[in-house]
Design a protein around this motif. Structure first.
Motif, PDB file in Angstrom:
ATOM      1  N   CYS A 109      -6.903   1.258  10.055  1.00 37.85           N
ATOM      2  CA  CYS A 109      -7.031   0.699   8.711  1.00 37.85           C
ATOM      3  C   CYS A 109      -6.832   1.785   7.649  1.00 37.85           C
TER       4      CYS A 109
ATOM      5  N   LEU B  82      -3.262   2.163   7.294  1.00 34.36           N
ATOM      6  CA  LEU B  82      -2.628   1.000   6.667  1.00 34.36           C
ATOM      7  C   LEU B  82      -2.960   0.873   5.187  1.00 34.36           C
ATOM      8  N   LEU B  83      -4.240   1.135   4.846  1.00 35.40           N
ATOM      9  CA  LEU B  83      -4.734   0.833   3.488  1.00 35.40           C
ATOM     10  C   LEU B  83      -5.002   2.077   2.658  1.00 35.40           C
TER      11      LEU B  83
ATOM     12  N   PRO C 136      -8.849  -4.300   1.098  1.00 36.42           N
ATOM     13  CA  PRO C 136      -7.404  -4.439   0.921  1.00 36.42           C
ATOM     14  C   PRO C 136      -7.043  -4.823  -0.514  1.00 36.42           C
TER      15      PRO C 136
ATOM     16  N   SER D 271      -3.763  -6.340  -1.047  1.00 37.42           N
ATOM     17  CA  SER D 271      -2.669  -7.313  -1.019  1.00 37.42           C
ATOM     18  C   SER D 271      -2.768  -8.175   0.219  1.00 37.42           C
TER      19      SER D 271
ATOM     20  N   ASP E 185      -0.456  -8.637   2.358  1.00 38.22           N
ATOM     21  CA  ASP E 185       0.125  -7.902   3.491  1.00 38.22           C
ATOM     22  C   ASP E 185      -0.926  -7.020   4.151  1.00 38.22           C
ATOM     23  N   GLN E 186      -1.745  -6.384   3.321  1.00 39.26           N
ATOM     24  CA  GLN E 186      -2.795  -5.530   3.884  1.00 39.26           C
ATOM     25  C   GLN E 186      -3.827  -6.360   4.649  1.00 39.26           C
TER      26      GLN E 186
END
Lengths: 483, 425
Positions: free
Chosen positions: A12, A15-16, A49, A51, A53-54
């Protein structure tokens, strides 16, 4: 911490970004409960998150690791619907708070789930519109949370619940796909999704219907000696064919709390106050308002106050809207109950609640959306006192029994969450619950999306309930008919 | 500082029912959307602390609280967050070792700002610096930012300085005397905004007050009190009490100072020799707008044809609950249009020493506030706290807009003396 959570934390953060991941135990604990503090569980991991997508990426990562996850908005829920999992991820939408589109000609707006309910109204107010669902926490609760809980509010008597004001949702499904619900023909999946308490997926974009600000709003506050005469007034108003925007009632104890908290100046010595609000075209409101005022007096109101302007109206509503939290002024701790009864059963049920309170020595303050029979008894106790919480819990449960006994429901608008899952069998048979489970499994076959909520006996992955054979038990018992 | 028994503290913490109504008014929650940087979350951290959780991971979140007290206004359960955060800050100062760099900066700030003579000593060099071409060069090079963001913030925020005329010790009432009042001149207000004090004294005199301005007054203790330096705050409070005991009313034109003086009873509650004297001074402390509004208008108001935006300083609106009085004073000026700023409850990021110690968050909040101020289209920003005016004007400058700033007292002064808009713009 389990290794799958460690791997998820790293994933995560990649990703974030590291700022969007919280893994430190002290910080994690600040997320251990929402507006209902009697249930607590510190999440294994928190992600923030920004968005859709996130969100989808986090959900996919959870699915890959087999880790459960829970979505949370502003954390104001009153049934523990966003109670975290200690072995899971809490996906917090508080940074997804952009109003993406305001389309006045088509009376709609598109918002992210973390947008605060009242901020939608603030944004469209200059155009003469507002977002109708108005839970008491509207100044902080998120639209995403409203969708999950199908939130109501004081004005849902006339305007309906969140479900009636959401026309589409973008949803991240439990397998991490981004889909849109609510467009085109076919099954009403949006109808299934709204109010599913976050068990069917996470909404990432919501198209809401905007309502025109009424031409006139008039509000009065009527004070009665007793709840009974207040209840008589409610029945008389509805019976006369008036559909007020809101009819709210508070009993003496709730008035005392609100007075202590916000100094709303309700008439002294009232056993109950009724707030009645009418809105609509000038002529209609003027005519019906006189009628309502007369009906209140006929029912025994000893004082009727009419709000002269917006400031006076706000003051009347402040008392009501702050009532839950205000009870903190007169009691160290309390439970907020949420039940529904037929409007006509009001005086009888209130008398029974009084008796329960007297027998148990547990004080109960009453606040309710009287127009649609939605009760919010506030059960007071001192959490420092041994056994007090259990006694309060008992009284609170008994009140729900009363609601069911009178043909009502165990929740009107707060949802089932984790708090009322155990009461579900009082309203539904095992077969009914199995049917609901099958719907759930259709969306979330692995059971990772907000598990442990709504249903009393959570089923494990793949344990799809069998198809019922023979007549429905309620039909067999002669309590219901099939059409 | 009120000594709290563990039970008291438990009760204060227990008042929070976790409803979340405080979240939308909390500046740091508005910025970051994180639970532990909200009042509700910070109270949760304090409760964890009571259970023995380590302090170190919490300090950042307590430090990031602006102390604006918007949450106190918003709270329906009456949680005394102001008391909770003050004692928590004191605990942090006692128990948490700060890194050397931070310690040095904090000491520097607390040894400079509460002392007028030291501030005065800085004025000269600062004026020279401002008149040279250096500021542009320094800001372009970013050299201060690299040495210390706090120093860079100080440099950015320093107001343009003019001469600072000394105020007389007594200003006589015009017309019949209606009251005798003492006036707190404040540290930053006195040295960096001398015009505000002069205007305050003139308005009070024109409205029929004998104004006593003791020359030997010192810092009221606000900066120390709001930063967990309890002992230092108590010492400043005692000196200020001695200075003002003899007047009927103490008029304060800086919101932060007024709010801390109104708290004196709490600050010295445990000092038997001072508790009653503290309570007496606290009870007669009035904000400038509060007092002039209470007194009622007598002097003639002349037109000031200008459009102004009124900014609620947190220590005025939340800590002292003074919102309507300054607006009423401004509304009483002919031809003056007052515009409201959106989200008035959310702090501008100045918050005492906050813009020095948390420059990044402060700048973000300043930018938000600047945006809402600009949206009003006003040509003059009116606020009752020197920190707020500096903060918002700096943020507006960053966005390429110059706005004139004035204290409520200066606007009234311009009206009472018939100076028109030219005096303010």
């Amino acid at each position: 911490m389990s290794t799958s959570l460690d791997r998820l934390a790293a994933r995560c953060a990649a990703l974030l970004g590291p700022d969007a991941v919280i893994g430190d135990p002290v910080r994690l604990r600040t997320y251990e409960c929402d507006g209902l503090t009697t249930h607590r569980a510190a999440p294994g991991l928190v992600v923030l998150p920004e968005s859709a997508d996130q969100v989808a990426a986090v959900v996919r990562a959870c699915a890959a690791e087999g880790v459960p996850y829970v979505a949370r908005g502003s954390g104001t829920g009153l049934s523990g619907g966003a109670l975290p999992r200690t072995d899971g991820v809490l996906i917090v939408t508080s940074r997804m708070r952009r109003i993406l589109e305001i389309d006045i000609p088509n009376q709609r707006a598109v918002v992210e789930p973390g947008v605060i309910n009242l901020d939608v109204s603030k944004a469209v107010r200059p155009h003469g519109y507002y977002f109708a669902p108005d839970p008491s926490s509207q100044q902080i609760c998120s639209v995403g949370g409203n969708v999950a809980e199908n939130s109501g509010g004081a004005h849902c008597l006339k305007y309906g619940f969140t479900a009636h004001h959401v026309t589409a949702c973008e949803v991240v499904t439990p397998d991490g796909e981004i889909v849109k619900l609510g467009e085109g023909p076919g099954y009403d999946l949006l109808g299934v999704f709204v109010g599913a308490e976050g068990t069917l997926g996470i909404t990432t974009k919501i198209t809401v219907r905007l309502t025109r600000v009424p031409e006139t709003v008039r509000t009065l506050l009527a004070a009665f000696d007793s709840i009974e005469s207040g209840g008589t007034a409610v029945s008389a108003i509805i019976g006369a064919g008036v559909v007020p925007a809101a009819i709210e009632m508070m009993d003496a104890l709730a008035i005392e709390a609100a007075e202590a908290a916000v100094g709303c100046g309700y008439p002294a010595g009232a056993g109950a106050v009724l707030i009645v609000e009418l809105d609509g075209p000038d002529g209609e409101v003027a005519h019906q308002f006189d009628q309502v005022e007369r009906l209140c007096r006929d029912a025994g109101a000893f004082e009727v106050r009419v709000a002269a302007d917006d400031a006076e109206r706000a003051l009347i509503w402040t008392g009501r809207k702050s009532a839950f939290a205000a009870v903190g002024r007169i009691s160290p701790a309390y439970l907020v109950q949420d039940g529904v009864i037929p409007r006509t059963a009001l005086p009888g049920v209130l008398a029974r609640i009084d008796a329960l309170s007297a027998a148990s020595g547990v004080r109960v303050a009453n606040v309710f959306h009287a127009g649609d029979g939605n009760l919010h008894p506030l059960v007071l106790f001192d959490d420092a006192e041994e056994g007090a919480a259990e006694r309060a819990e008992e009284v609170s449960g008994a009140i729900l029994d009363l609601c069911v006994e009178h043909g009502g429901s165990i929740t009107g608008e707060h949802g089932v969450g984790v708090d009322k899952a155990r009461y579900m069998p009082r309203m539904f048979t095992a077969e009914d619950l199995d049917t609901m489970q099958m719907v759930r499994c259709g969306f979330d076959p692995t059971g990772l999306c907000n598990p442990g909520k709504v249903f009393p006996t959570p089923r494990l992955c793949g344990e799809v309930p069998g198809v019922r054979k023979g007549p429905h038990p309620l039909v067999a018992e002669g309590k219901a008919e099939l059409f | 500082m009120v000594a709290e028994t563990p039970r008291d503290r438990q009760n204060l913490l227990g008042d929070c029912v976790h409803c979340g109504f405080c979240l939308p008014t909390c500046p740091t929650y508005v910025l970051w959307g994180e639970e532990m940087d909200s009042p509700r979350g910070r109270i949760h951290l304090m409760a964890q602390r009571e259970e023995g959780a380590p302090l170190a991971p919490m300090v950042q979140h307590f430090d990031q609280c602006l102390g604006c007290m918007a949450c106190v206004t918003a709270c329906p359960s009456g949680v005394q967050y102001d008391r909770l955060i003050e004692t928590t800050r004191a605990e942090v100062e006692d128990e948490h070792p700060r890194p050397l760099r931070e310690r040095v900066l904090r000491e520097a700030v607390f040894r400079l700002f509460p002392y007028r003579r030291r501030l005065r000593a800085v004025r000269g060099p600062l004026r020279l610096y401002q008149r040279s071409g250096l500021p542009a060069l320094v800001r372009r090079s970013g050299v201060l930012e690299r040495i210390s963001p706090t120093l860079a913030a100080m440099e950015r925020l320093a107001p343009p300085l003019g001469p600072a005329p000394r105020l007389p010790e007594r200003v006589a009432a015009r017309g019949g005397r209606r009251a005798t009042v003492g006036m707190l001149t404040g540290c930053v207000q006195g040295e960096f905004f001398p015009g505000v004090n002069a205007a305050t004294a003139r308005v009070l005199a024109l409205e029929g007050c004998d104004v006593v301005i003791p020359r030997d007054q010192g810092c009221c203790g606000a900066l120390s009190l709001h930063s967990g330096r309890a002992e230092e705050a108590a010492a400043f409070a005692r000196a200020t009490i001695e200075t003002f005991e003899s007047v009927d009313v103490v008029v304060v034109n800086a919101a932060g100072c007024g709010s801390s003086m109104k708290e004196y009873a709490d600050v010295l509650a445990d000092d038997p020799a001072w508790a009653r004297r503290a309570a007496a001074v606290a009870a007669k402390t009035r904000d400038f707008a509060e007092f002039v509004d209470e007194l009622g208008p007598r002097a003639e108001r002349h037109p000031v044809p200008a459009t102004v935006a009124y900014h609620d300083a947190c220590h005025l609106s939340h800590a002292q609950r003074i919102r309507s009085q300054p607006r009423r004073l401004l509304a009483g000026i002919p031809e003056l249009t007052v515009r409201e700023i959106a989200d008035p409850d959310v702090c501008c990021g100045s918050a005492g020493t906050y813009n020095l110690f948390q420059p990044e968050a402060a700048a973000q909040l300043g930018d938000r506030k600047a945006g809402t101020v600009r949206a009003t289209g006003a040509e003059l920003l009116v606020a009752a706290n020197p920190g707020c005016s500096l903060q918002i004007a700096t943020a507006l400058r960053r966005q390429g807009t110059d706005i004139a700033v004035a204290h409520t007292a200066q606007v009234l002064d311009a009206s009472l003396r018939g100076l028109g808009r030219a005096a303010l713009l």
